[in-house]
Design a protein around this motif. Structure first.
Motif, short mmCIF file in Angstrom:
data_model
loop_
_atom_site.label_atom_id
_atom_site.label_comp_id
_atom_site.label_asym_id
_atom_site.label_seq_id
_atom_site.Cartn_x
_atom_site.Cartn_y
_atom_site.Cartn_z
N ALA A 6 65.66 27.40 77.79
CA ALA A 6 67.02 27.92 77.89
C ALA A 6 67.01 29.26 78.62
O ALA A 6 67.88 29.53 79.46
N VAL A 7 66.05 30.11 78.32
CA VAL A 7 65.96 31.42 78.98
C VAL A 7 65.65 31.23 80.47
O VAL A 7 66.25 31.87 81.34
N ASN A 8 64.71 30.33 80.78
CA ASN A 8 64.38 30.07 82.18
C ASN A 8 65.57 29.47 82.92
O ASN A 8 65.83 29.81 84.07
N SER A 9 66.31 28.60 82.28
CA SER A 9 67.49 28.00 82.87
C SER A 9 68.55 29.05 83.15
O SER A 9 69.18 29.06 84.21
N LEU A 10 68.75 29.95 82.18
CA LEU A 10 69.71 31.03 82.37
C LEU A 10 69.28 31.96 83.51
O LEU A 10 70.10 32.38 84.32
N ARG A 11 67.99 32.29 83.56
CA ARG A 11 67.49 33.15 84.63
C ARG A 11 67.68 32.49 86.00
O ARG A 11 68.07 33.14 86.97
N GLU A 12 67.41 31.20 86.07
CA GLU A 12 67.59 30.47 87.33
C GLU A 12 69.06 30.44 87.72
O GLU A 12 69.42 30.64 88.88
N ARG A 15 69.99 33.86 88.95
CA ARG A 15 69.44 34.08 90.28
C ARG A 15 70.28 33.36 91.34
O ARG A 15 70.61 33.93 92.39
N LEU A 16 70.68 32.12 91.07
CA LEU A 16 71.51 31.36 92.00
C LEU A 16 72.88 32.01 92.17
O LEU A 16 73.42 32.08 93.29
N LEU A 17 73.47 32.49 91.10
CA LEU A 17 74.76 33.18 91.18
C LEU A 17 74.65 34.49 91.96
O LEU A 17 75.58 34.85 92.70
N GLU A 18 73.53 35.20 91.80
CA GLU A 18 73.33 36.45 92.55
C GLU A 18 73.20 36.15 94.05
O GLU A 18 73.74 36.88 94.90
N ILE A 19 72.51 35.06 94.39
CA ILE A 19 72.39 34.66 95.79
C ILE A 19 73.77 34.30 96.34
O ILE A 19 74.14 34.72 97.45
#
Length: 125
Positions: A6-12, A15-19
């Motif tokens: 869940a943490v990795n999914s949120l981080r990903e 990251r996609l939203l920041e891009i």
């Protein structure tokens, strides 16, 4: 293990939203610069003048005005000196009416000639 996924999914996702945000910010900045360039006074005047000169109605009106001014200038140049002789005044008046009639009778020919010359000049730019 689920917490780690869940943490990795949120981080990903973050990251996609920041891009996505960075890309949208770049596009917004480009659009702002384009709008800024278009709203500069020089560009506003330039686009307005181009719009006016591209309009056939305005070209025709300007051309008619130009021809009238030139014919008036030519006839006034002939009437430079004051004449005491009434015969010369009459001849000048007849000549002035003759030139005005010649210009008004051949306005289409004059207009097409000036349009050709104007097109030639503007195509050189």
């Amino acid at each position: 293990m689920e917490k780690k996924n869940a943490v990795n999914s949120l981080r990903e996702t973050i990251r996609l939203l920041e891009i996505k945000q960075a890309e949208e910010g770049r596009i917004l900045k480009e659009q702002f610069l384009i709008g800024y360039e278009q709203l500069k006074p020089v560009n506003l005047i330039r686009s307005t003048v181009r719009g006016l000169l591209d309009s056939p109605e305005v070209k025709t009106g300007l051309l008619g005005t130009f021809v009238s001014l030139v014919s008036g200038y030519i006839t006034r140049k002939m009437d430079r000196r004051p004449e005491k002789n009434s015969m010369m005044k009459t001849i000048r008046m007849i000549l002035q009416f003759g030139i005005a009639g010649l210009v008004s009778g051949n306005l289409d020919t004059i207009r097409s000639f000036v349009n050709r010359q104007f097109s030639r000049i503007t195509s050189l730019r």
